[in-house]
Design a protein around this motif. Sequence first.
Motif, PDB file in Angstrom:
ATOM      1  N   ALA A  58      14.027 116.630  -0.796  1.00 42.49           N
ATOM      2  CA  ALA A  58      12.462 117.105  -1.145  1.00 42.49           C
ATOM      3  C   ALA A  58      11.801 117.185   0.203  1.00 42.49           C
ATOM      4  O   ALA A  58      10.988 118.540   0.244  1.00 42.49           O
ATOM      5  CB  ALA A  58      11.542 115.866  -1.607  1.00 42.49           C
ATOM      6  N   ASP A  59      12.159 116.796   1.134  1.00 45.86           N
ATOM      7  CA  ASP A  59      11.563 117.139   2.657  1.00 45.86           C
ATOM      8  C   ASP A  59      12.277 118.499   3.068  1.00 45.86           C
ATOM      9  O   ASP A  59      11.433 119.311   3.534  1.00 45.86           O
ATOM     10  CB  ASP A  59      12.130 116.033   3.487  1.00 45.86           C
ATOM     11  CG  ASP A  59      11.489 114.775   3.332  1.00 45.86           C
ATOM     12  OD1 ASP A  59      10.472 114.546   2.775  1.00 45.86           O
ATOM     13  OD2 ASP A  59      12.228 113.772   3.742  1.00 45.86           O
ATOM     14  N   PHE A  60      13.398 118.849   2.621  1.00 45.11           N
ATOM     15  CA  PHE A  60      13.867 120.311   2.892  1.00 45.11           C
ATOM     16  C   PHE A  60      13.174 121.120   2.178  1.00 45.11           C
ATOM     17  O   PHE A  60      13.054 122.513   2.612  1.00 45.11           O
ATOM     18  CB  PHE A  60      15.361 120.141   2.699  1.00 45.11           C
ATOM     19  CG  PHE A  60      16.235 119.506   3.770  1.00 45.11           C
ATOM     20  CD1 PHE A  60      16.312 120.059   5.055  1.00 45.11           C
ATOM     21  CD2 PHE A  60      16.793 118.206   3.490  1.00 45.11           C
ATOM     22  CE1 PHE A  60      17.072 118.926   5.984  1.00 45.11           C
ATOM     23  CE2 PHE A  60      17.298 117.446   4.470  1.00 45.11           C
ATOM     24  CZ  PHE A  60      17.507 117.913   5.912  1.00 45.11           C
ATOM     25  N   ILE A  61      13.109 120.933   0.575  1.00 44.15           N
ATOM     26  CA  ILE A  61      12.008 121.773   0.002  1.00 44.15           C
ATOM     27  C   ILE A  61      10.928 121.977   0.459  1.00 44.15           C
ATOM     28  O   ILE A  61      10.309 123.084   0.504  1.00 44.15           O
ATOM     29  CB  ILE A  61      12.072 121.112  -1.325  1.00 44.15           C
ATOM     30  CG1 ILE A  61      13.459 121.014  -1.864  1.00 44.15           C
ATOM     31  CG2 ILE A  61      11.072 121.871  -2.277  1.00 44.15           C
ATOM     32  CD1 ILE A  61      13.481 120.279  -3.455  1.00 44.15           C
ATOM     33  N   ALA A  95       9.234 124.509  -6.481  1.00 42.27           N
ATOM     34  CA  ALA A  95       9.574 123.096  -5.615  1.00 42.27           C
ATOM     35  C   ALA A  95       9.121 121.893  -6.156  1.00 42.27           C
ATOM     36  O   ALA A  95       9.982 120.949  -6.052  1.00 42.27           O
ATOM     37  CB  ALA A  95       8.579 123.380  -4.417  1.00 42.27           C
ATOM     38  N   LEU A  96       8.232 121.961  -7.167  1.00 42.93           N
ATOM     39  CA  LEU A  96       7.639 120.855  -7.719  1.00 42.93           C
ATOM     40  C   LEU A  96       8.628 120.373  -9.085  1.00 42.93           C
ATOM     41  O   LEU A  96       9.327 119.317  -8.956  1.00 42.93           O
ATOM     42  CB  LEU A  96       6.217 121.006  -8.459  1.00 42.93           C
ATOM     43  CG  LEU A  96       5.908 119.925  -9.439  1.00 42.93           C
ATOM     44  CD1 LEU A  96       5.471 118.747  -8.857  1.00 42.93           C
ATOM     45  CD2 LEU A  96       4.613 120.420 -10.316  1.00 42.93           C
ATOM     46  N   GLY A 113       0.422 118.054 -10.578  1.00 40.74           N
ATOM     47  CA  GLY A 113       1.114 119.600  -9.873  1.00 40.74           C
ATOM     48  C   GLY A 113       1.059 120.567 -10.489  1.00 40.74           C
ATOM     49  O   GLY A 113       0.502 121.415 -10.439  1.00 40.74           O
ATOM     50  N   TYR A 114       1.505 120.405 -12.182  1.00 36.62           N
ATOM     51  CA  TYR A 114       1.603 121.162 -13.085  1.00 36.62           C
ATOM     52  C   TYR A 114       0.296 121.708 -13.375  1.00 36.62           C
ATOM     53  O   TYR A 114       0.273 122.948 -13.500  1.00 36.62           O
ATOM     54  CB  TYR A 114       2.417 120.895 -14.134  1.00 36.62           C
ATOM     55  CG  TYR A 114       4.140 120.745 -13.918  1.00 36.62           C
ATOM     56  CD1 TYR A 114       4.759 121.822 -13.291  1.00 36.62           C
ATOM     57  CD2 TYR A 114       4.822 119.736 -14.482  1.00 36.62           C
ATOM     58  CE1 TYR A 114       6.200 121.818 -13.110  1.00 36.62           C
ATOM     59  CE2 TYR A 114       6.129 119.690 -14.201  1.00 36.62           C
ATOM     60  CZ  TYR A 114       6.773 120.795 -13.667  1.00 36.62           C
ATOM     61  OH  TYR A 114       8.119 120.874 -13.440  1.00 36.62           O
ATOM     62  N   ILE A 115      -0.472 120.799 -13.710  1.00 39.71           N
ATOM     63  CA  ILE A 115      -2.026 121.012 -13.906  1.00 39.71           C
ATOM     64  C   ILE A 115      -2.524 122.028 -13.071  1.00 39.71           C
ATOM     65  O   ILE A 115      -3.327 122.922 -13.287  1.00 39.71           O
ATOM     66  CB  ILE A 115      -2.714 120.088 -14.314  1.00 39.71           C
ATOM     67  CG1 ILE A 115      -2.005 119.015 -15.626  1.00 39.71           C
ATOM     68  CG2 ILE A 115      -4.284 120.241 -14.530  1.00 39.71           C
ATOM     69  CD1 ILE A 115      -2.631 117.711 -15.893  1.00 39.71           C
ATOM     70  N   LEU A 116      -2.509 121.857 -11.853  1.00 41.78           N
ATOM     71  CA  LEU A 116      -3.087 122.389 -10.696  1.00 41.78           C
ATOM     72  C   LEU A 116      -2.371 123.840 -10.533  1.00 41.78           C
ATOM     73  O   LEU A 116      -3.189 124.708 -10.492  1.00 41.78           O
ATOM     74  CB  LEU A 116      -2.799 121.560  -9.350  1.00 41.78           C
ATOM     75  CG  LEU A 116      -3.282 122.525  -8.091  1.00 41.78           C
ATOM     76  CD1 LEU A 116      -4.906 122.611  -8.195  1.00 41.78           C
ATOM     77  CD2 LEU A 116      -2.951 121.560  -6.825  1.00 41.78           C
ATOM     78  N   ILE A 117      -1.241 123.905 -10.765  1.00 45.80           N
ATOM     79  CA  ILE A 117      -0.665 125.333 -10.716  1.00 45.80           C
ATOM     80  C   ILE A 117      -0.904 126.191 -11.876  1.00 45.80           C
ATOM     81  O   ILE A 117      -1.382 127.317 -11.604  1.00 45.80           O
ATOM     82  CB  ILE A 117       1.181 124.982 -10.865  1.00 45.80           C
ATOM     83  CG1 ILE A 117       1.513 124.538  -9.410  1.00 45.80           C
ATOM     84  CG2 ILE A 117       1.758 126.554 -11.081  1.00 45.80           C
ATOM     85  CD1 ILE A 117       2.920 124.009  -9.487  1.00 45.80           C
ATOM     86  N   ILE A 118      -1.261 125.503 -13.140  1.00 43.15           N
ATOM     87  CA  ILE A 118      -1.838 126.322 -14.223  1.00 43.15           C
ATOM     88  C   ILE A 118      -3.113 126.568 -13.880  1.00 43.15           C
ATOM     89  O   ILE A 118      -3.706 127.821 -14.031  1.00 43.15           O
ATOM     90  CB  ILE A 118      -1.628 125.369 -15.518  1.00 43.15           C
ATOM     91  CG1 ILE A 118      -0.071 125.260 -15.838  1.00 43.15           C
ATOM     92  CG2 ILE A 118      -2.215 126.264 -16.737  1.00 43.15           C
ATOM     93  CD1 ILE A 118       0.208 124.079 -16.874  1.00 43.15           C
TER      94      ILE A 118
END
Length: 181
Positions: A58-61, A95-96, A113-118
């Motif tokens: 996840a850190d590399f992402i 990424a999420l 996170g998905y809600i924020l992206i939407i």
Amino acid sequence: MSNKEKGITGILFSRVFSEEDEKKILGSYLKIILFVAVIILPVYVILKIIESGSMFPADFIILGMETIFLILLFIINKGKVRLAGILLLLTAWTALTLMAAYADGIKDIAIVGYILIIFLATLFTGLRFAFIITILSITAVWFFAIFQSRIGILPVGDTPLNYGRDYTVLFIIVLTSIFLF
């Protein structure tokens, strides 16, 4: 551009600002969100490395996102605000989803996170793209729900401290978005 192709912000701005002014305002909002992310993401990874003594996938992402966000700032400076918005949202969604796949499936942080992206897709890119991101998010949630219940995904490196940092980063980006709108 029709109202269906504009985000909610674009519809609201079009009543007050010209299309060029609208593009500048949205571009400045995206720049601020990207600057905040570019500043806090390396700090986030450094804190995780100090605490755990190693880097997780996840850190590399996250570091990859850092590079992409710097490229998006360049794209915005070239006047491609809508393209930068779409690429930002696709990058964040990917990424999420990859981090959820690596960790332990869909948990509260991924849902928020998905809600924020939407939400951001609706504001920056328009309803069509927001609809596509929503469908992708629902698909990911169901995939992980089925996959996790059948096979089980073991958490690797997910400690309460990591969740605290995850939520802190998310809250700062949400606060920045709310402040701008």
